[in-house]
Design an enzyme around this catalytic site. Structure first.
Site, PDB file in Angstrom:
ATOM      1  N   HIS A  16       0.855  -1.194   0.000  1.00 55.16           N
ATOM      2  CA  HIS A  16       0.000   0.000   0.000  1.00 55.16           C
ATOM      3  C   HIS A  16       0.889   1.241   0.000  1.00 55.16           C
ATOM      4  CE1 HIS A  16      -3.661  -2.306   1.015  1.00 55.16           C
ATOM      5  NE2 HIS A  16      -2.787  -3.094   1.629  1.00 55.16           N
ATOM      6  N   LEU A  17       0.783   2.038  -1.055  1.00 51.53           N
ATOM      7  CA  LEU A  17       1.596   3.267  -1.131  1.00 51.53           C
ATOM      8  C   LEU A  17       0.778   4.513  -0.876  1.00 51.53           C
ATOM      9  CD1 LEU A  17       4.110   2.759  -4.098  1.00 51.53           C
ATOM     10  CD2 LEU A  17       4.596   2.837  -1.644  1.00 51.53           C
ATOM     11  N   ARG A  18      -0.572   4.382  -0.831  1.00 53.25           N
ATOM     12  CA  ARG A  18      -1.453   5.541  -0.607  1.00 53.25           C
ATOM     13  C   ARG A  18      -1.275   6.582  -1.714  1.00 53.25           C
ATOM     14  NH1 ARG A  18      -3.827   1.976   2.606  1.00 53.25           N
ATOM     15  NH2 ARG A  18      -3.009   1.870   4.716  1.00 53.25           N
ATOM     16  N   ASN A  62      -6.626   0.266  -3.146  1.00 53.11           N
ATOM     17  CA  ASN A  62      -7.696   0.705  -2.225  1.00 53.11           C
ATOM     18  C   ASN A  62      -7.508   2.142  -1.782  1.00 53.11           C
ATOM     19  OD1 ASN A  62      -5.451  -0.063  -0.635  1.00 53.11           O
ATOM     20  ND2 ASN A  62      -6.732  -0.549   1.140  1.00 53.11           N
ATOM     21  N   HIS A  66      -8.085 -10.805  -1.228  1.00 57.23           N
ATOM     22  CA  HIS A  66      -8.109 -10.604   0.225  1.00 57.23           C
ATOM     23  C   HIS A  66      -9.005 -11.698   0.789  1.00 57.23           C
ATOM     24  CE1 HIS A  66      -7.941  -8.106   3.979  1.00 57.23           C
ATOM     25  NE2 HIS A  66      -8.929  -8.945   4.247  1.00 57.23           N
ATOM     26  N   LEU A 120      -5.177  -6.353   9.168  1.00 53.42           N
ATOM     27  CA  LEU A 120      -6.097  -7.353   8.635  1.00 53.42           C
ATOM     28  C   LEU A 120      -5.436  -8.087   7.478  1.00 53.42           C
ATOM     29  CD1 LEU A 120      -9.438  -5.372   8.776  1.00 53.42           C
ATOM     30  CD2 LEU A 120      -8.825  -7.406  10.114  1.00 53.42           C
ATOM     31  N   HIS A 172      -0.630   4.099   8.124  1.00 56.83           N
ATOM     32  CA  HIS A 172      -1.690   4.993   8.593  1.00 56.83           C
ATOM     33  C   HIS A 172      -1.025   5.980   9.547  1.00 56.83           C
ATOM     34  CE1 HIS A 172      -5.211   2.654   7.203  1.00 56.83           C
ATOM     35  NE2 HIS A 172      -4.492   1.580   7.489  1.00 56.83           N
ATOM     36  N   ALA A 205      -6.573  -0.641  10.596  1.00 61.88           N
ATOM     37  CA  ALA A 205      -5.766  -1.851  10.442  1.00 61.88           C
ATOM     38  C   ALA A 205      -4.590  -1.576   9.520  1.00 61.88           C
ATOM     39  CB  ALA A 205      -6.629  -2.959   9.842  1.00 61.88           C
TER      40      ALA A 205
HETATM   41  C1  NCD Z   1      -4.714  -2.486   4.611  1.00 65.59           C
HETATM   42  C2  NCD Z   1      -4.822  -0.982   4.468  1.00 65.59           C
HETATM   43  O1  NCD Z   1      -4.650  -0.267   5.460  1.00 65.59           O
HETATM   44  O2  NCD Z   1      -5.064  -0.508   3.355  1.00 65.59           O
HETATM   45  N1  NCD Z   1      -4.705  -2.824   6.009  1.00 65.59           N
HETATM   46  C3  NCD Z   1      -4.219  -3.948   6.548  1.00 65.59           C
HETATM   47  O3  NCD Z   1      -4.361  -4.148   7.754  1.00 65.59           O
HETATM   48  N2  NCD Z   1      -3.564  -4.819   5.828  1.00 65.59           N
HETATM   49  C4  NCD Z   1      -5.820  -3.129   3.869  1.00 65.59           C
HETATM   50  C5  NCD Z   1      -5.601  -4.580   3.623  1.00 65.59           C
HETATM   51  O4  NCD Z   1      -4.750  -4.974   2.838  1.00 65.59           O
HETATM   52  O5  NCD Z   1      -6.333  -5.376   4.220  1.00 65.59           O
HETATM   53 ZN    ZN Z   2      -3.055  -5.070   1.999  1.00 62.09          ZN
END
Ligand code: NCD
Ligand code: ZN
Length: 349
Positions: free
Chosen positions: A16-18, A42, A137, A220, A252, A264
């Protein structure tokens, strides 16, 4: 005595790079060590079309520091409205590498995910035909299913039926967290693989809950009991090419984690390679780290192994890393494995 280990540059098959300020700050943490990463879609709103994936790819490349040679491998977020023709076009044009399936409501920003799996059948059939992998997922979201059982129930109720209904579909069970998941992958030899995160090799559910609640260990799928962690370690270090690294590094800002309803995600981009070397050495499997981080993923995704190398060195003093990364969206805490790590990535490697 210093020990060295040189590997082809590794890849991260789930990241996840946002976007925006967060992307700018966390991107270099990955591109320093990794040559490629499968980029999760996402965002808010999610990346659902080829055009959006191309635009996001360009924002990532703009955030990549000069001198870091990095290729983002883009994914589309599968929804019940996804157009098979758009997926095929984006893949043919080299914009996307895979498609991501989130069950609706499974995790951070997954409101647009799939509820009725029959409604994505056309897309899955087209992907099977074109050889486009589906990243999954693997958790059901039904509120009556205990959160610690959601992966195992997903495999039985969703994953296995999808794979039977769409023969030839290549599937990655992302961030597998249970012995059940490992066993399922091992029992199937036809286009099924799994990624494993760094943090699930290190923590079990006690780390989150015993002696006080630790939000920075909450992710998660949630970490399970110790027997599952041991199964993941065994799978990762076994040399079985169906298992490879996907860090699921998911930043986060601290205020969103340290909250009455904390987000998460564990942020491991900064120290992933150091911790993995430590874990594989503990498993007497340092010689298998290369397969896990550099070779098994490209083999599954039908891509070449990276040409450059990375050198890990083990010194006499603990490797240091910042406790948190400063971002214009607030500080992000770096995953703390809870033990000293003596492996580091050699400078200028
Ligand atoms: C991920 C997120 O923050 O985008 N969070 C995580 O706990 N892994 C979403 C994901 O991949 O489930
Ligand atoms: Zn993820």
């Amino acid at each position: 005595m210093t020990r060295h280990l040189t590997l082809p540059r590794p890849d991260d098959w789930h990241l996840h790079l946002r976007d925006g300020a967060m992307l700018a700050a966390v991107c270099p943490e990955t591109t320093r060590d990794f040559a490629r990463a499968i980029i999760m879609p996402n965002l808010v709103p999610p990346v659902v079309t080829g055009a959006q994936a191309a635009a996001y790819r360009d924002r990532i490349l703009a955030a990549c520091p000069p001198g870091h040679d990095f290729t983002p491998l883009m994914t589309l977020y599968l929804t019940e409205e996804t157009d098979p023709a758009d997926v095929l076009r984006a893949h043919a044009e080299g914009i996307i590498t895979a498609v991501k399936l989130y069950p609706a409501g499974a995790t951070t920003n997954s409101a647009s995910g799939v509820t009725d799996f029959d409604r994505v059948r056309g897309v899955l059939d087209a992907m099977a035909e074109a050889g486009i992998p589906l990243c999954v997922h693997g958790e059901v979201t039904d509120s009556e299913v205990d959160i610690f059982d959601r992966e195992a129930v997903f495999i039985e109720r969703v994953l296995d039926p999808i794979r039977r209904a769409t023969p030839g579909l290549r599937v990655v069970l992302e961030h597998v967290t249970t012995r059940d998941g490992v066993d399922y992958v091992r029992a199937n030899d036809d286009g099924l693989a799994a990624t494993i995160t760094v943090h699930h090799l290190v923590i079990n559910r006690n780390h989150i809950l015993a002696g006080g609640i630790r939000p920075h260990y909450y992710c998660l799928p949630v970490a399970k009991r110790e027997t599952h962690r041991l199964a993941l370690r065994e799978a990762a270090s076994s040399g079985d090419s169906r298992f490879f690294l996907g860090t699921d590094s998911a930043p986060h800002a601290d205020d969103a984690k340290e909250s009455a309803c904390g987000c998460a995600g564990c942020f491991t981009a900064t120290n992933a390679m150091s911790i993995l070397a430590h874990v594989f050495e503990e498993e007497n499997a340092l010689d298998r780290l290369e397969g896990f981080v550099s070779r098994h993923g490209p083999a599954f995704y039908r891509l070449p192994v990276n040409e450059g190398t990375i050198t890990l060195e083990k010194g006499d003093t603990a490797a240091g890393w910042p406790d948190r990364i400063d971002t214009d969206a607030g500080p992000v805490t770096v995953f703390d494995p809870g033990f000293d790590v003596f492996w580091r990535v050699a400078e200028g490697a």
